[in-house]
Design a protein around this motif. Structure first.
Motif, PDB file in Angstrom:
ATOM      1  N   PHE A 184      -2.929   0.481  28.309  1.00 57.00           N
ATOM      2  CA  PHE A 184      -3.547   1.255  29.382  1.00 57.00           C
ATOM      3  C   PHE A 184      -3.117   0.745  30.741  1.00 57.00           C
ATOM      4  O   PHE A 184      -2.777  -0.423  30.903  1.00 57.00           O
ATOM      5  CB  PHE A 184      -5.072   1.177  29.268  1.00 57.00           C
ATOM      6  N   THR A 224      -4.909   0.173  33.306  1.00 55.67           N
ATOM      7  CA  THR A 224      -5.780  -0.904  33.779  1.00 55.67           C
ATOM      8  C   THR A 224      -5.920  -1.997  32.724  1.00 55.67           C
ATOM      9  O   THR A 224      -6.782  -2.858  32.834  1.00 55.67           O
ATOM     10  CB  THR A 224      -7.178  -0.351  34.083  1.00 55.67           C
ATOM     11  N   LEU A 228      -7.634   1.487  19.178  1.00 57.64           N
ATOM     12  CA  LEU A 228      -7.313   0.397  18.253  1.00 57.64           C
ATOM     13  C   LEU A 228      -7.943   0.624  16.886  1.00 57.64           C
ATOM     14  O   LEU A 228      -7.981  -0.282  16.062  1.00 57.64           O
ATOM     15  CB  LEU A 228      -7.781  -0.930  18.841  1.00 57.64           C
ATOM     16  N   ALA A 232      -9.987   2.314  24.695  1.00 54.39           N
ATOM     17  CA  ALA A 232      -9.154   1.277  24.083  1.00 54.39           C
ATOM     18  C   ALA A 232      -9.656   0.967  22.679  1.00 54.39           C
ATOM     19  O   ALA A 232      -8.871   0.793  21.747  1.00 54.39           O
ATOM     20  CB  ALA A 232      -9.167   0.013  24.943  1.00 54.39           C
ATOM     21  N   ARG A 270      -2.031  -6.748  21.964  1.00 55.19           N
ATOM     22  CA  ARG A 270      -3.141  -6.089  21.289  1.00 55.19           C
ATOM     23  C   ARG A 270      -2.705  -4.729  20.734  1.00 55.19           C
ATOM     24  O   ARG A 270      -3.120  -4.325  19.655  1.00 55.19           O
ATOM     25  CB  ARG A 270      -4.308  -5.899  22.278  1.00 55.19           C
ATOM     26  N   ALA A 306     -12.464   3.255  30.005  1.00 52.56           N
ATOM     27  CA  ALA A 306     -11.186   2.857  29.410  1.00 52.56           C
ATOM     28  C   ALA A 306     -11.402   1.862  28.271  1.00 52.56           C
ATOM     29  O   ALA A 306     -10.637   1.839  27.306  1.00 52.56           O
ATOM     30  CB  ALA A 306     -10.279   2.253  30.484  1.00 52.56           C
ATOM     31  N   MET A 307     -12.459   1.052  28.361  1.00 45.64           N
ATOM     32  CA  MET A 307     -12.782   0.098  27.285  1.00 45.64           C
ATOM     33  C   MET A 307     -13.106   0.852  25.999  1.00 45.64           C
ATOM     34  O   MET A 307     -12.687   0.471  24.915  1.00 45.64           O
ATOM     35  CB  MET A 307     -14.006  -0.733  27.653  1.00 45.64           C
ATOM     36  N   MET A 313     -21.164  -5.303  26.022  1.00 48.03           N
ATOM     37  CA  MET A 313     -20.863  -5.208  27.443  1.00 48.03           C
ATOM     38  C   MET A 313     -22.060  -4.751  28.257  1.00 48.03           C
ATOM     39  O   MET A 313     -22.106  -4.979  29.460  1.00 48.03           O
ATOM     40  CB  MET A 313     -19.664  -4.291  27.677  1.00 48.03           C
ATOM     41  N   ALA A 368      -7.516  -2.412  30.206  1.00 49.08           N
ATOM     42  CA  ALA A 368      -8.740  -2.203  29.422  1.00 49.08           C
ATOM     43  C   ALA A 368      -8.941  -3.291  28.376  1.00 49.08           C
ATOM     44  O   ALA A 368      -9.288  -3.017  27.231  1.00 49.08           O
ATOM     45  CB  ALA A 368      -8.736  -0.819  28.760  1.00 49.08           C
ATOM     46  N   LEU A 369      -8.736  -4.536  28.768  1.00 48.32           N
ATOM     47  CA  LEU A 369      -9.007  -5.644  27.851  1.00 48.32           C
ATOM     48  C   LEU A 369     -10.506  -5.882  27.789  1.00 48.32           C
ATOM     49  O   LEU A 369     -11.215  -5.653  28.768  1.00 48.32           O
ATOM     50  CB  LEU A 369      -8.292  -6.909  28.336  1.00 48.32           C
ATOM     51  N   PHE A 370     -10.992  -6.332  26.640  1.00 50.59           N
ATOM     52  CA  PHE A 370     -12.435  -6.530  26.487  1.00 50.59           C
ATOM     53  C   PHE A 370     -12.828  -7.864  27.118  1.00 50.59           C
ATOM     54  O   PHE A 370     -12.426  -8.922  26.624  1.00 50.59           O
ATOM     55  CB  PHE A 370     -12.817  -6.510  25.009  1.00 50.59           C
ATOM     56  N   PRO A 371     -13.610  -7.836  28.190  1.00 49.53           N
ATOM     57  CA  PRO A 371     -13.889  -9.086  28.906  1.00 49.53           C
ATOM     58  C   PRO A 371     -14.799 -10.036  28.132  1.00 49.53           C
ATOM     59  O   PRO A 371     -14.840 -11.217  28.438  1.00 49.53           O
ATOM     60  CB  PRO A 371     -14.568  -8.608  30.193  1.00 49.53           C
ATOM     61  N   HIS A 372     -15.515  -9.506  27.138  1.00 48.14           N
ATOM     62  CA  HIS A 372     -16.458 -10.378  26.424  1.00 48.14           C
ATOM     63  C   HIS A 372     -15.794 -11.068  25.236  1.00 48.14           C
ATOM     64  O   HIS A 372     -16.452 -11.823  24.526  1.00 48.14           O
ATOM     65  CB  HIS A 372     -17.670  -9.575  25.972  1.00 48.14           C
ATOM     66  N   ASN A 397     -10.721 -13.082  31.994  1.00 47.83           N
ATOM     67  CA  ASN A 397     -10.754 -13.239  33.448  1.00 47.83           C
ATOM     68  C   ASN A 397     -10.123 -14.542  33.920  1.00 47.83           C
ATOM     69  O   ASN A 397     -10.099 -14.828  35.106  1.00 47.83           O
ATOM     70  CB  ASN A 397     -12.195 -13.100  33.986  1.00 47.83           C
ATOM     71  N   ASP A 441     -16.593   0.418  31.844  1.00 46.48           N
ATOM     72  CA  ASP A 441     -15.377   1.180  32.086  1.00 46.48           C
ATOM     73  C   ASP A 441     -15.074   2.033  30.846  1.00 46.48           C
ATOM     74  O   ASP A 441     -14.956   1.509  29.742  1.00 46.48           O
ATOM     75  CB  ASP A 441     -14.237   0.189  32.351  1.00 46.48           C
TER      76      ASP A 441
END
Lengths: 393, 308
Positions: free
Chosen positions: A109, A111, B204, B200, A174, B196-197, B219, A113-117, A160, B194
């Motif tokens: 993507f 942006t 996947l 995504a 990914r 987009a998450m 989240m 769109a990586l999962f921050p958690h 992050n 977001d």
């Protein structure tokens, strides 16, 4: 390590090619139509009868200005938008109506769109965890992938804690770990600074070569498209304007839109004055005439209005004694020194727009032309390419 | 050197200027009364209200079980009331979460102007007096109230349902009051999510449920936890709702405390009950914060912004 990872794939592909012929497309889009309603109640045609096919192991770029439909096309393939009409086949299977999570394609993507958690490793492992791949196997493939994108040992980091370029690589890993048939990339490099972008361009290309996966890459940066792609599809106003290898797009664009969008261009309005069996004659408004060989598929008839395309680097400072071409003269308006070349903007009475010329910064030019100086330029006939239609179209 | 000193001095002055007033206010009107309550909870109740300045632990003994004298007896009813309060507060949290979570998603997907309108609607009940709103519920829920009459008129029931003065009525009332408290923190974290998450995750290979469980829920968890805490705390100690909608039958810890101060005139015992409520909340908050920081620390590793 890297060779081991890819050789079975390459072998499978060779087998595929042997069984089904070399040109069996991995992705085929036929007569795709898509309209959107704007909030103001107007209708926008995002895709207008677009047909594109992608060969195995091909790097195809969708190029166009913003709003040309390139991202829509990508989202149609990934399953986030439905077509109003038309078909999509992946490996000759109709996938229209199949939800995004059941399509053998993955997306990088814009942006990321990586999962921050989740940690880097868990981000990469996401699709494998969903597919219930065995833990040991998951771990192996994740570390293999991280190594491939140059992030070995970064698995336990948080998202992050990574720089933009590193996040880009995680997004890539990914998307690739599930071994998709096609990798879709939605302007993935647009957030990176210029030097990093150049580096990532080369790496992406190398990666694609190594993995043997078809890449469909969306960008509005024509330089990026020319650098990376096997073929480029230029989209404009929802229509497929031209598809072909980069040099073809650059040298022989099929219309004014492509000529203007890909590279810098000089366009000279001309009229077809004479159509011969092997050649056409074109006359410019100022009376100059050139004879160009006819190309396949060109259907000019006498009296047609055309545009003659000449790229800035085709300009020569002085004409040779023999040889045909177009000659222009005028005052130099601006000079840009870009190291290997001088880029000149020249005002002429003949053309509506100022002429663009790029002259090699050799010894004979010295400190370069000065603004205001009169200069004579010559474009050889062999470098001219006729385009049907008016400039405005 | 001098420059740094004055800068430091200026910073200290700014700190005093900005935080002085709230510190003073909280010190006088929060810590002060709290200290009084804490002290009273360890003092002997006076015969006609007030306190006798003797150290006295039987206030807590009455609650937890070691009081066994002629005047002070352990009564398990207090712990039962406390347990019921916790249960009703948890029900309130669960129900308001169930109402607000989908609503937050829906509103966050609306165009900007409609979003603000809906948030305004959510906060609208604040503008009407709490007592008026709760009496409206009395009118709705009582045996001759609107709901029972409507159901009987429709022939669905032939005896009025016992709704008012039940735990159900108390939970309904508290959910009604605390919905904005749940909604706003929830909405803040849902709106940040977001899309987009989510895409995504689909991309996947995760279906709807997996995407919810693995991406959307984790989240938006900060909002869920925040909203739950903000609703749980005032629900646990609430006394207006149970006194209006629960009557004498559904007593909550807040009512008990109120009774001790206003009717039983046993200030030390009321203070002890208050301290128990407060200790429970503080301990659970502490555990939560500890858990959160531990998770942060586990995943935190030194920053490295170099390109690999």
């Amino acid at each position: 390590m890297k060779m081991e990872a890819t050789s079975p794939m390459a072998a499978a592909q060779a087998r595929d090619a042997a069984e089904n012929g070399p040109a069996r497309p991995v992705l085929e889009i036929r007569h795709a139509m898509k309209r959107f309603a704007t909030p103001e109640g107007q209708e926008v045609v995002a895709l207008d009868d677009v047909s594109i096919s992608v060969a195995p192991n091909e790097f195809l770029t969708l190029l166009g200005p913003s709003g040309c439909g390139k991202t829509t096309l990508l989202r149609v393939v990934s399953g986030f938008e439905d077509l109003d009409a038309g078909d999509i086949f992946i490996d000759r299977q109709d996938i229209a109506g199949r939800p995004a999570y059941r399509r053998p394609v993955n997306t990088v993507f814009q942006t990321y769109a990586l999962f921050p958690h989740l940690s880097v490793a868990r981000n990469v492992a996401y699709s494998l965890e969903i597919a219930k791949v065995e833990q040991a196997e998951t771990r192996r493939r994740v570390s293999e992938m991280l190594e491939l994108v140059g992030l070995a040992g970064f698995g336990e980091r948080r998202i992050n804690q990574l720089s933009g370029g590193q996040q880009q690589r995680v997004a890539l890993a990914r998307a690739l770990v599930a071994r998709p048939k096609i990798l879709l990339l939605d302007e993935p490099l647009s957030a990176l600074d210029k030097s990093l972008r150049g580096k990532m361009q080369q790496e992406l290309k190398a990666l694609q070569h190594e993995l043997g996966i078809s890449f469909v890459f969306v960008t509005h940066d024509q330089e990026e498209a020319l650098t990376m792609s096997d073929r480029v599809a230029v989209l404009g106003q929802g229509k497929l304007q031209q598809i072909g290898p980069p040099h073809e797009l650059y040298r022989t664009p099929s219309n004014v839109f492509v000529a203007r969008f890909v590279g810098e261009s000089n366009l000279f309005a001309a009229t077809v004055s004479e159509v011969g069996p092997a050649h056409c004659h074109f006359r410019l408004a100022d009376g100059q005439e050139v004879r160009l060989p006819r190309r396949d598929g060109q259907t000019f008839s006498a009296g047609d209005k055309v545009q003659l395309l000449a790229r800035p680097e085709d300009a020569r400072p002085s004409p040779p004694d023999n040889g045909t071409g177009l000659r222009f003269s005028g005052p130099v308006r601006e000079v840009f020194f870009v190291g290997t070349h001088y880029k000149l903007v020249i005002g002429t009475s003949e053309a509506d727009e100022p002429l663009k010329a790029s002259l090699p910064a050799g010894e004979d030019l010295g400190a370069g032309p000065a603004p205001g100086q009169m200069i004579e330029l010559w474009f050889p006939a062999s470098r001219l390419h006729p385009l049907a239609g008016e400039v405005g179209s | 050197m001098i420059g740094r000193g004055t800068a430091k001095g200026r910073r200290a002055a700014a700190l005093v200027g900005l935080l002085g007033a709230p510190t003073l206010f909280l010190g006088i009107f929060f810590l002060g009364p709290l200290a009084i309550m804490f002290t009273y909870s360890w003092l002997e109740p006076g015969l006609y209200g007030g306190v006798v300045w003797n150290f006295y632990h039987l206030n807590y003994g009455r609650i937890f079980g070691w009081a066994n004298t002629r005047y002070e007896q352990f009564d398990p009813a207090y712990l039962q009331i406390f347990a019921r309060s916790v249960w009703l507060a948890l029900c309130t949290v669960g129900l308001s979460l169930a109402i607000c979570y989908p609503a937050a998603f829906w509103i966050s997907r609306q165009p900007e102007r409609r979003k603000n309108f809906f948030i305004f609607l959510i906060t609208l009940p604040f503008f009407v007096s709490l007592i008026v709103r709760l009496f409206a519920w009395v009118l709705l829920l009582r045996p001759t109230g609107f709901i029972n009459q409507a159901l009987m008129a429709l022939g669905i029931i032939d005896q009025p349902l016992e709704m008012i003065f039940t735990g159900f009525a108390v939970v309904v009332g508290m959910v009604y009051i605390f919905i904005p408290f749940m909604f706003l923190p929830l909405y803040a974290s849902v709106e940040k999510l977001d899309m987009a998450m989510v895409e995504a995750s689909f991309d996947l290979g995760a279906g709807r449920w997996q995407t919810f469980r693995r991406v959307i829920l984790p989240m938006t968890l900060p909002g869920i936890v925040g909203g739950s805490i903000i609703v749980f705390i005032p629900s646990l100690g609430n006394f207006i709702v149970p006194s209006l909608l629960g009557g004498a039958k559904v007593l909550m810890i807040g009512n008990l405390i109120e009774q001790q101060f206003l009717s039983a005139r046993n200030w030390p015992f009321g203070a002890a009950l208050s301290m128990v409520v407060m200790a429970t909340i503080l301990v659970s908050l502490l555990l939560y914060v500890r858990q959160m920081t531990r998770e942060e620390r586990v995943t935190a590793t030194p920053l490295n912004r170099q390109e690999a």
